[in-house]
Design an enzyme around this catalytic site. Structure first.
Site, short mmCIF file in Angstrom:
data_model
loop_
_atom_site.label_atom_id
_atom_site.label_comp_id
_atom_site.label_asym_id
_atom_site.label_seq_id
_atom_site.Cartn_x
_atom_site.Cartn_y
_atom_site.Cartn_z
N SER A 99 0.94 -1.15 -0.09
CA SER A 99 0.06 0.03 0.15
C SER A 99 0.99 1.27 0.07
O SER A 99 1.94 1.21 0.44
CB SER A 99 -1.01 -0.04 1.21
N1 SAH Z 1 -0.30 -5.42 3.96
C1 SAH Z 1 0.47 -5.31 3.07
C2 SAH Z 1 -0.41 -5.10 1.46
C3 SAH Z 1 -1.10 -6.32 1.43
S1 SAH Z 1 -2.16 -6.13 -0.21
C4 SAH Z 1 1.79 -4.93 2.79
O1 SAH Z 1 2.48 -4.03 3.84
O2 SAH Z 1 2.73 -5.17 1.89
C5 SAH Z 1 -3.40 -7.37 0.30
C6 SAH Z 1 -2.80 -8.73 0.74
O3 SAH Z 1 -3.78 -9.45 1.22
C7 SAH Z 1 -2.15 -9.43 -0.51
O4 SAH Z 1 -1.14 -10.00 -0.33
C8 SAH Z 1 -3.23 -10.69 -0.74
O5 SAH Z 1 -2.91 -11.76 -1.05
C9 SAH Z 1 -3.95 -10.70 0.98
N2 SAH Z 1 -5.03 -11.38 0.92
C10 SAH Z 1 -6.28 -11.29 0.42
N3 SAH Z 1 -7.22 -12.08 0.63
C11 SAH Z 1 -6.88 -12.65 2.01
C12 SAH Z 1 -7.26 -13.73 3.03
N4 SAH Z 1 -8.44 -14.08 2.70
N5 SAH Z 1 -6.44 -13.93 4.05
C13 SAH Z 1 -5.34 -13.61 4.01
N6 SAH Z 1 -4.47 -12.77 3.14
C14 SAH Z 1 -5.42 -12.11 2.43
#
Ligand code: SAH
Length: 249
Positions: A99
């Site tokens: 993000s």
């Molecule tokens: N917090 C992260 C950005 C994440 S983007 C950072 O600092 O880099 C959102 C993430 O959520 C993605 O990697 C995606 O694979 C994950 N995601 C989506 N659905 C999910 C679920 N049901 N359980 C766990 N992770 C999930």
């Protein structure tokens, strides 16, 4: 030695401009590789805190300090490290993103993190948000559905000695019941509805921040507070996030 000095003495007037230009060129080369090829990440981070966070509405000191400390460039692929401190999200592969710094700071500030807090994050991605939280709170539990991302983030966080972060590979929809209750929960993927298992794992008075709204569209970043066991929702701003996916198995 004596001989060498003599030879140099004779040729000195002729060769000195060449020598001098050679030295200047070498110095310029060194300067350009240090300044351009290896950007000054700590200076970039300071500017990011000042321009992207403080001059907007990020005022929570612990959040600002953590954002000024965590080396964001080590959480993005090497070939885009030069853009790590830019004012937008970046691709981290596997269709996922890290993000925008402002959003990471905003979500961190929104849960009002405290030193003794235990926080759950859904969507580890690169591990950056988890590291920012880990600078402030006592312990962070984070779940990532893309197995390779979970494993890479776990390795990265271990290497950087974030020993208060535990990473789990799997669907975060059900939370981490063995470690519940949590003081706060940060969901970093956009969902269409509030996952009730997560709400159940919040302490009384606890806060959960997440992007909520229809798939594919602009969602609202909401702050959910558990008040006497009930849901209180506060809309904070319009955001775009990668979707919250579900494990089909
Ligand atoms: N917090 C992260 C950005 C994440 S983007 C950072 O600092 O880099 C959102 C993430 O959520 C993605 O990697 C995606 O694979 C994950 N995601 C989506 N659905 C999910 C679920 N049901 N359980 C766990 N992770 C999930």
């Amino acid at each position: 030695m004596g001989q060498l000095i003599q030879v140099n003495k004779n040729s000195y007037p002729k060769n000195s401009p060449k020598l001098a230009w050679g030295c200047i060129a070498a110095l310029m080369c060194l300067f350009s590789t240090t300044v351009y090829a290896q950007p000054h990440f700590s200076a970039q981070r300071e500017r990011m805190v000042l321009i992207q966070l403080k001059s907007r509405d990020i005022y929570h000191n612990a959040t600002l300090e953590a954002m000024g400390k965590v080396p964001r460039h080590l959480f993005v692929p090497e070939d885009i490290q030069a853009y790590a401190y830019a004012d937008h999200a970046l691709s981290i592969g596997h269709g996922q993103t890290i993000s925008q710094p402002y959003i990471v700071a905003f979500m961190t500030q929104a849960i009002r993190p405290k030193k003794d807090h235990k926080v759950l994050e859904i969507g580890t991605g690169s591990g950056y948000q988890a590291a920012v939280l880990a600078e402030i709170v006592d312990s962070v539990y984070t779940i990532e559905i893309v197995d390779i991302l979970a494993r890479e983030a776990e390795k990265r966080l271990k290497r950087m000695q974030y020993n208060n972060v535990k990473v789990r590979s799997g669907d975060g929809y059900h939370g981490w019941p063995e470690e519940a209750p949590f003081d706060a929960i940060v969901v970093t993927a956009g969902a269409e509805e509030i996952p009730m298992a997560l709400f159940d794992q919040l302490k009384e008075g606890g806060k959960m921040v997440m992007p909520l709204g229809p798939h594919g569209g602009i969602r609202q970043l909401v702050r959910i507070t558990k008040k006497k066991g009930e849901i209180r929702i506060q809309e904070m701003m319009a955001v775009r996030f990668v979707p919250f996916t579900r494990d089909k198995n």
